[in-house]
Motif scaffolding. Structure first.
Motif, PDB file in Angstrom:
ATOM      1  N   VAL A 164       0.919  -1.085  -0.040  1.00 32.43           N
ATOM      2  CA  VAL A 164       0.022  -0.165   0.029  1.00 32.43           C
ATOM      3  C   VAL A 164       0.832   1.171   0.082  1.00 32.43           C
ATOM      4  O   VAL A 164       0.622   2.331  -0.740  1.00 32.43           O
ATOM      5  CB  VAL A 164      -0.863   0.073   1.166  1.00 32.43           C
ATOM      6  CG1 VAL A 164      -1.838   1.361   1.069  1.00 32.43           C
ATOM      7  CG2 VAL A 164      -1.870  -1.126   1.183  1.00 32.43           C
ATOM      8  N   LEU A 208       2.058   2.673  -3.381  1.00 33.16           N
ATOM      9  CA  LEU A 208       1.055   3.342  -4.172  1.00 33.16           C
ATOM     10  C   LEU A 208       1.239   4.950  -4.048  1.00 33.16           C
ATOM     11  O   LEU A 208       0.993   5.534  -5.256  1.00 33.16           O
ATOM     12  CB  LEU A 208      -0.270   3.193  -3.654  1.00 33.16           C
ATOM     13  CG  LEU A 208      -0.961   1.760  -3.793  1.00 33.16           C
ATOM     14  CD1 LEU A 208      -2.245   1.708  -2.991  1.00 33.16           C
ATOM     15  CD2 LEU A 208      -1.235   1.475  -5.097  1.00 33.16           C
ATOM     16  N   VAL A 209       2.090   5.268  -3.178  1.00 29.05           N
ATOM     17  CA  VAL A 209       2.288   6.812  -3.424  1.00 29.05           C
ATOM     18  C   VAL A 209       3.770   7.262  -4.052  1.00 29.05           C
ATOM     19  O   VAL A 209       3.987   8.352  -4.067  1.00 29.05           O
ATOM     20  CB  VAL A 209       2.357   7.278  -1.987  1.00 29.05           C
ATOM     21  CG1 VAL A 209       0.886   7.051  -1.290  1.00 29.05           C
ATOM     22  CG2 VAL A 209       3.442   6.751  -1.162  1.00 29.05           C
ATOM     23  N   PRO A 265       1.184  -2.734  -7.380  1.00 33.48           N
ATOM     24  CA  PRO A 265       0.715  -2.201  -5.805  1.00 33.48           C
ATOM     25  C   PRO A 265      -0.590  -1.947  -6.100  1.00 33.48           C
ATOM     26  O   PRO A 265      -1.384  -2.244  -5.179  1.00 33.48           O
ATOM     27  CB  PRO A 265       1.689  -0.876  -5.667  1.00 33.48           C
ATOM     28  CG  PRO A 265       2.882  -1.384  -6.416  1.00 33.48           C
ATOM     29  CD  PRO A 265       2.691  -1.810  -7.735  1.00 33.48           C
ATOM     30  N   PHE A 266      -1.021  -1.044  -7.208  1.00 29.36           N
ATOM     31  CA  PHE A 266      -2.430  -0.708  -7.144  1.00 29.36           C
ATOM     32  C   PHE A 266      -3.463  -2.093  -7.411  1.00 29.36           C
ATOM     33  O   PHE A 266      -4.610  -2.375  -6.885  1.00 29.36           O
ATOM     34  CB  PHE A 266      -2.927   0.271  -8.294  1.00 29.36           C
ATOM     35  CG  PHE A 266      -4.209   0.482  -8.665  1.00 29.36           C
ATOM     36  CD1 PHE A 266      -5.105   1.218  -7.501  1.00 29.36           C
ATOM     37  CD2 PHE A 266      -5.027  -0.137  -9.647  1.00 29.36           C
ATOM     38  CE1 PHE A 266      -6.089   1.464  -7.705  1.00 29.36           C
ATOM     39  CE2 PHE A 266      -6.438   0.060  -9.748  1.00 29.36           C
ATOM     40  CZ  PHE A 266      -7.005   0.909  -8.875  1.00 29.36           C
ATOM     41  N   PHE A 307      -3.561  -4.261  -4.148  1.00 28.47           N
ATOM     42  CA  PHE A 307      -4.401  -3.310  -3.240  1.00 28.47           C
ATOM     43  C   PHE A 307      -5.828  -3.623  -3.720  1.00 28.47           C
ATOM     44  O   PHE A 307      -6.923  -3.815  -2.736  1.00 28.47           O
ATOM     45  CB  PHE A 307      -4.226  -2.193  -3.197  1.00 28.47           C
ATOM     46  CG  PHE A 307      -5.140  -1.027  -2.338  1.00 28.47           C
ATOM     47  CD1 PHE A 307      -5.404  -1.151  -1.124  1.00 28.47           C
ATOM     48  CD2 PHE A 307      -6.018  -0.279  -3.218  1.00 28.47           C
ATOM     49  CE1 PHE A 307      -6.267  -0.290  -0.384  1.00 28.47           C
ATOM     50  CE2 PHE A 307      -6.787   0.488  -2.468  1.00 28.47           C
ATOM     51  CZ  PHE A 307      -7.067   0.316  -1.441  1.00 28.47           C
ATOM     52  N   GLN A 365      -5.192  -0.273 -16.349  1.00 23.80           N
ATOM     53  CA  GLN A 365      -3.673  -0.545 -16.614  1.00 23.80           C
ATOM     54  C   GLN A 365      -3.630  -0.538 -17.997  1.00 23.80           C
ATOM     55  O   GLN A 365      -2.465   0.239 -18.586  1.00 23.80           O
ATOM     56  CB  GLN A 365      -3.565  -2.107 -16.238  1.00 23.80           C
ATOM     57  CG  GLN A 365      -1.957  -2.361 -16.751  1.00 23.80           C
ATOM     58  CD  GLN A 365      -0.916  -1.727 -15.645  1.00 23.80           C
ATOM     59  OE1 GLN A 365      -1.156  -1.081 -14.737  1.00 23.80           O
ATOM     60  NE2 GLN A 365       0.170  -1.830 -16.251  1.00 23.80           N
TER      61      GLN A 365
END
Length: 303
Positions: free
Chosen positions: A140, A143-144, A180-181, A184, A231
């Motif tokens: 998570v 993601l940033v 990652p996305f 999640f 995607q």
């Protein structure tokens, strides 16, 4: 019978028409408000689609007509529209090769993210292993991380192992930043599957792989479809990663169009049809599967 009792039915009969009139007025007001909202949404949609409409019309105008005025001249003189720009564009090996190169990048990057993300999402949702929650928190947190942070170190790594300016390098980069996305989203969706359903499949003798393929994947269809759309759109429209890592001799369509702008600044008869062709595929994919996209994202992120 008292006077109050005699007046009560009259009061009732007098209240019914008033209530009816009030409800009718309320329905009319609600209908008028709904109609105003629909008109506003239609106007907003037309305003949002105006650049795409202008690009589409410009792609069917000759260079002479484009230099003479704006795209809106075709609204009053539709006979000026011609398909010559598309004929010349599709005869250009650079553009057709760029379209094929974009497909060769977008499709594998989408399939890898969907496949690996589905397996990892199932593992984080239903398999017990040491450090599972901490690993999910790390995923998570990724993601940033912006793409720009990894450009220089990944460029050095790809240069050392021979993946720089290759299609495989671009696919791996998009896969790494898409996972990652994907994990999640799919983990949150898979975690909402009833435990009793999985336990019943295990009692029938299903192993983890069979359980994943026969039960989890069919139930996770909306989330998987939305992930694939997201995607694919991201990879198809990307220019930064392709500009850094893709083969300069056979670039994707976004880089090829950027090179056309750099070499021929006023060559709108090439840029307009090329830009519209690059925009058609993601538009068709999104509008064809927008229900799955919205339902999957909301289910995975909110539940």
């Amino acid at each position: 019978m008292s006077a109050a009792a005699q007046a009560r039915p009259e009061a009732r009969t007098g209240a019914r028409p008033a209530a009816r009139a009030g409800s009718r007025a309320g329905r009319l007001a609600a209908g008028a408000a709904a109609g105003a909202v629909r008109v506003f949404l239609v106007l907003a949609a037309l305003f949002w689609l105006m650049p795409a409409l202008g690009l589409l019309i410009s792609s069917f105008l000759s260079p002479t007509d484009l230099n003479r005025g704006g795209w809106w001249q075709a609204l009053t003189a539709p006979t000026r529209l011609t398909a010559d720009n598309y004929e010349r564009l599709l005869a250009d090996d650079t553009i057709t090769g760029a379209l094929l190169s974009t497909v060769a990048i977008a499709v594998p990057a989408t399939l890898l993210v969907v496949g690996l993300g589905s397996l990892a999402g199932y593992a984080f949702a239903w398999l017990e292993f040491p450090g599972r929650d901490w690993l999910f928190l790390i995923v998570v947190g990724l993601l940033v991380v912006p793409v720009q942070v990894a450009l220089i170190p990944v460029s050095e790594l790809f240069g050392a192992i021979g993946l720089f300016e290759t299609t495989a390098g671009v696919v791996l980069f998009h896969t790494a930043f898409g996972l990652p996305f994907a994990v999640f989203l799919l983990r949150n969706f898979f975690a909402e599957i009833p435990r009793e359903l999985l336990e019943a499949a295990r009692l029938d003798g299903a192993g983890e792989l069979r359980l994943f393929a026969r039960v989890v994947l069919p139930l996770g269809g909306p989330a998987i479809a939305s992930l694939a759309i997201f995607q694919f759109l991201w990879v198809w429209n990307d220019m930064l990663v392709a500009l850094v890592f893709a083969d300069s001799a056979n670039p994707p369509i976004t880089v090829a169009l950027q090179q056309q702008v750099r070499q021929f600044g006023n060559n709108i008869d090439v840029l307009a049809p090329g830009a519209f062709l690059s925009m058609v595929v993601p538009l068709v994919v999104f509008f064809a599967f927008q229900r799955q996209f919205v339902s999957g994202v909301m289910a995975g992120a909110v539940k």
